[in-house]
Design a protein around this motif. Structure first.
Motif, short mmCIF file in Angstrom:
data_model
loop_
_atom_site.label_atom_id
_atom_site.label_comp_id
_atom_site.label_asym_id
_atom_site.label_seq_id
_atom_site.Cartn_x
_atom_site.Cartn_y
_atom_site.Cartn_z
N MET A 235 -6.26 -40.94 11.24
CA MET A 235 -5.17 -40.72 12.18
C MET A 235 -5.10 -39.03 12.24
O MET A 235 -4.95 -38.46 13.52
CB MET A 235 -4.01 -41.02 11.71
N ASN A 236 -5.16 -38.19 11.33
CA ASN A 236 -5.13 -36.84 11.45
C ASN A 236 -6.31 -36.18 11.84
O ASN A 236 -6.78 -35.33 11.28
CB ASN A 236 -4.52 -36.22 10.26
N ASN A 237 -6.75 -36.29 12.84
CA ASN A 237 -7.92 -35.69 13.73
C ASN A 237 -7.34 -34.67 14.45
O ASN A 237 -8.07 -34.42 15.40
CB ASN A 237 -8.79 -36.61 14.09
N PHE A 238 -6.07 -34.39 14.44
CA PHE A 238 -5.64 -33.12 15.21
C PHE A 238 -5.99 -31.82 14.88
O PHE A 238 -5.87 -31.58 13.54
CB PHE A 238 -4.14 -33.48 15.31
N THR A 239 -6.05 -31.06 15.73
CA THR A 239 -6.14 -29.58 15.34
C THR A 239 -4.96 -29.09 15.01
O THR A 239 -3.90 -29.42 15.43
CB THR A 239 -7.28 -28.76 16.32
N ILE A 240 -4.94 -27.57 14.48
CA ILE A 240 -3.63 -27.07 14.13
C ILE A 240 -2.87 -26.50 15.69
O ILE A 240 -1.94 -26.83 15.71
CB ILE A 240 -4.16 -25.56 13.60
N GLU A 241 -3.89 -26.39 16.66
CA GLU A 241 -3.24 -26.00 17.85
C GLU A 241 -2.66 -27.42 18.50
O GLU A 241 -1.75 -27.18 19.25
CB GLU A 241 -4.56 -25.61 19.01
N GLU A 242 -3.12 -28.59 18.27
CA GLU A 242 -2.68 -29.67 18.95
C GLU A 242 -1.44 -29.99 18.04
O GLU A 242 -0.44 -30.51 18.78
CB GLU A 242 -3.66 -30.95 18.81
N ILE A 243 -1.44 -29.81 16.86
CA ILE A 243 -0.20 -30.21 15.91
C ILE A 243 1.00 -28.94 16.55
O ILE A 243 2.23 -29.52 16.63
CB ILE A 243 -0.51 -29.83 14.42
N ASN A 244 0.67 -27.94 16.71
CA ASN A 244 1.72 -27.11 17.31
C ASN A 244 2.17 -27.35 18.47
O ASN A 244 3.40 -27.59 18.55
CB ASN A 244 1.02 -25.47 17.66
N LEU A 245 1.36 -27.87 19.56
CA LEU A 245 1.89 -28.34 20.93
C LEU A 245 2.95 -29.50 20.61
O LEU A 245 3.88 -29.61 21.28
CB LEU A 245 0.66 -28.82 21.51
N LEU A 246 2.33 -30.27 19.53
CA LEU A 246 3.20 -31.56 19.40
C LEU A 246 4.52 -31.07 18.93
O LEU A 246 5.55 -31.86 19.39
CB LEU A 246 2.31 -32.37 18.41
N SER A 247 4.61 -30.10 17.95
CA SER A 247 5.93 -29.67 17.59
C SER A 247 6.63 -29.14 18.56
O SER A 247 7.94 -29.31 18.56
CB SER A 247 5.79 -28.67 16.47
N ILE A 248 6.10 -28.56 19.66
CA ILE A 248 6.86 -27.99 20.76
C ILE A 248 7.36 -28.96 21.70
O ILE A 248 8.49 -29.10 22.14
CB ILE A 248 5.96 -26.88 21.77
#
Length: 68
Positions: free
Chosen positions: A1-14
């Motif tokens: 599931m966690n194949n998200f990059t740091i940038e994608e995780i940051n976007l998700l949090s925003i």
């Protein structure tokens, strides 16, 4: 599931609001205001999120919130 990059995780949090559907609505509403690179990141993140179940999304969103 966690194949998200740091940038994608940051976007998700925003843009995380209202679950998986709310996230998709927020990203889609913001797309016209993003530059080309950010738009590409947003679309890639959205396509990854769309493959997740609601439960998987909730776990991912909690992870993103913990990292902020």
């Amino acid at each position: 599931m966690n194949n998200f990059t740091i940038e994608e995780i940051n976007l998700l949090s925003i843009y995380n609001e209202g679950g998986k559907q709310g996230f998709a609505e927020n990203i889609n509403a913001a797309l016209p205001y993003m530059d080309e690179d950010m738009r590409e990141l947003a679309k890639r993140t959205l396509s990854k999120v769309e493959t997740l179940s609601e439960e998987e999304y909730t776990e991912l969103a909690a992870l993103a919130a913990d990292e902020v």
